[in-house]
Design a protein around this motif. Structure first.
Motif, PDB file in Angstrom:
ATOM      1  N   SER A 185       0.610  -0.865   0.342  1.00 60.30           N
ATOM      2  CA  SER A 185       0.035  -0.047   0.169  1.00 60.30           C
ATOM      3  C   SER A 185       0.761   1.416   0.326  1.00 60.30           C
ATOM      4  O   SER A 185       1.837   0.986   0.282  1.00 60.30           O
ATOM      5  N   ASN A 186       0.087   2.199  -0.342  1.00 57.29           N
ATOM      6  CA  ASN A 186       1.034   3.994  -1.040  1.00 57.29           C
ATOM      7  C   ASN A 186       2.407   3.576  -1.659  1.00 57.29           C
ATOM      8  O   ASN A 186       3.131   4.449  -1.530  1.00 57.29           O
ATOM      9  N   GLN A 187       2.458   3.105  -1.889  1.00 51.33           N
ATOM     10  CA  GLN A 187       3.371   2.568  -3.885  1.00 51.33           C
ATOM     11  C   GLN A 187       2.265   3.381  -4.389  1.00 51.33           C
ATOM     12  O   GLN A 187       1.370   2.998  -4.727  1.00 51.33           O
ATOM     13  N   PHE A 188       3.093   4.153  -5.301  1.00 53.43           N
ATOM     14  CA  PHE A 188       2.839   5.240  -7.015  1.00 53.43           C
ATOM     15  C   PHE A 188       4.053   5.833  -7.420  1.00 53.43           C
ATOM     16  O   PHE A 188       5.098   5.237  -7.037  1.00 53.43           O
ATOM     17  N   GLN A 189       3.265   5.855  -8.469  1.00 52.10           N
ATOM     18  CA  GLN A 189       4.197   6.073  -9.524  1.00 52.10           C
ATOM     19  C   GLN A 189       4.489   7.711 -10.081  1.00 52.10           C
ATOM     20  O   GLN A 189       3.303   8.621  -9.862  1.00 52.10           O
TER      21      GLN A 189
END
Length: 363
Positions: A301-305
């Motif tokens: 979670s709280n992973q983004f690009q």
């Protein structure tokens, strides 16, 4: 089992207000306790009320409303020279026609101290700031840093209960200012005298203080230890003013008393701490420190690009400027390592933020 009684405040501001024209409040409902032996910084932008607070404590200004107490004694009608407070100004305020020795002697003469005791006090005060060999010189013969030391010695020479400092290092260059910060902190630790220090420089406040009171528009926003202030700001203003902070607008999609999920405008969905008790559907701002955004992948979670735009070299670290689609840029602070400088502009980077380090505030 015995308990330690709570420390009684040395100074108490109780419901204090200040207006210069009768219409606009420079200080609004100020309630603040200052404790014996602490180093308290009053931090805020220009016009926030911090210097007015200091001037009211010194006796150079009077409260429009409310009371100020020193050791339980009401100070409102006590003149400055009867308050036993030392004062250090940004412009030093040394008498140019007097030697250093006579500058330090003046506040002792005003207090009608015997000559032998005055001589001893002057020697001790100059030794505190390592300026014993300058006693016969005049202020114009000293550098800015030396004059600042003498101004501090003059504030300490009569052994005041509190030393008040109004941006005392503001006129010094960066390297000397940082050196004087360490000297002041060491001197405070050695003497145990209460210091109240006004500054607009947040790094100065964080470096030197036991506690920091953050002012904005005449109101104390938060008062606590320096590390707690940095890690746990209570609102958006404190988060933005104290240290560097990336701030993203969004809408709360789910919330409870501790956590909330936020849909960032044109960006990812992030989970963070619900600092101000927002409810689902509320507009909000997500705040996160640049060093808390990590360039790693594979998190649940709280992973983004984001896309790299460019990098800024700071000597001891690199700040990567990134974008979320067309959203305004934000910074990722990285240590000086080879992998920190391999991001090609325009190429997506996997980023992750621990939910514990995200603060969600009212906009």
């Amino acid at each position: 089992m015995s308990t330690v009684p709570p420390l009684e405040p040395l100074v108490r501001f109780q419901g204090v207000q200040k207006s210069y024209d009768g219409d606009h409040l420079v200080v609004r409902d100020l309630n603040l306790d200052i404790y014996p032996g602490e180093f308290l910084s009053l931090l805020g932008p220009s016009g926030s009320g911090k210097t007015t607070c200091l001037m009211m404590l010194a006796g150079f200004e009077s409260p429009t409303q409310g009371d100020i107490f020193l050791e339980g004694r009401r100070l409102n009608d006590v003149p400055p020279h009867h308050r036993n407070l030392g004062m250090v100004f940004q412009n030093y305020a040394l008498f140019p026609h007097m030697t250093i020795e006579r500058n330090l002697d003046y506040p002792l003469q005003v207090r009608k101290m015997p000559a032998a005791q005055r001589k001893q006090r002057i020697g001790d005060a100059l030794a505190m700031v390592q300026m014993e060999s300058f006693a016969k010189r005049y202020p114009a013969q000293l550098s800015g840093g030396q004059q600042q030391r003498i101004a501090l010695a003059r504030a300490l020479v009569f052994e005041p209960k509190i030393v008040l400092m109004d941006e005392p290092l503001g006129a010094l260059d960066k390297q000397l200012r940082e050196h004087m910060q360490l000297e002041l902190k060491a001197l405070h630790r050695k003497l145990g005298v209460t210091f109240v220090y006004v500054t607009h420089d947040q790094s100065e406040a964080l470096t030197m203080s036991n506690r920091v009171a953050v002012f904005n528009q005449g109101v104390i926003q938060q008062v606590c230890s320096a590390d707690h202030l940095y890690e746990f700001p209570c609102n958006r203003f404190v988060a933005g003013f104290v240290g560097d902070s990336n701030q993203f607008p969004g809408i709360v999609s789910a919330a409870d008393d501790r956590w909330c999920e936020v849909q960032i405008t044109d960006g990812p969905r992030l989970r963070g701490l619900n600092v101000q008790g927002l409810r689902a559907g509320s507009d909000c701002v997500v705040a996160v420190r640049p060093e808390r955004i990590l360039a790693v992948s594979g998190k649940p979670s709280n992973q983004f690009q984001a896309h790299a735009v460019d990098e800024v070299y700071f000597g001891d670290h690199v700040r990567l400027r990134c974008r979320l689609s067309d959203h305004e840029s934000f910074f990722v602070k990285m240590p000086l390592a080879a992998e920190a400088r391999q991001h090609t502009p325009g190429v997506p980077i996997p980023l992750w933020i621990d939910p514990e380090h995200i603060r969600v505030f009212q906009p």
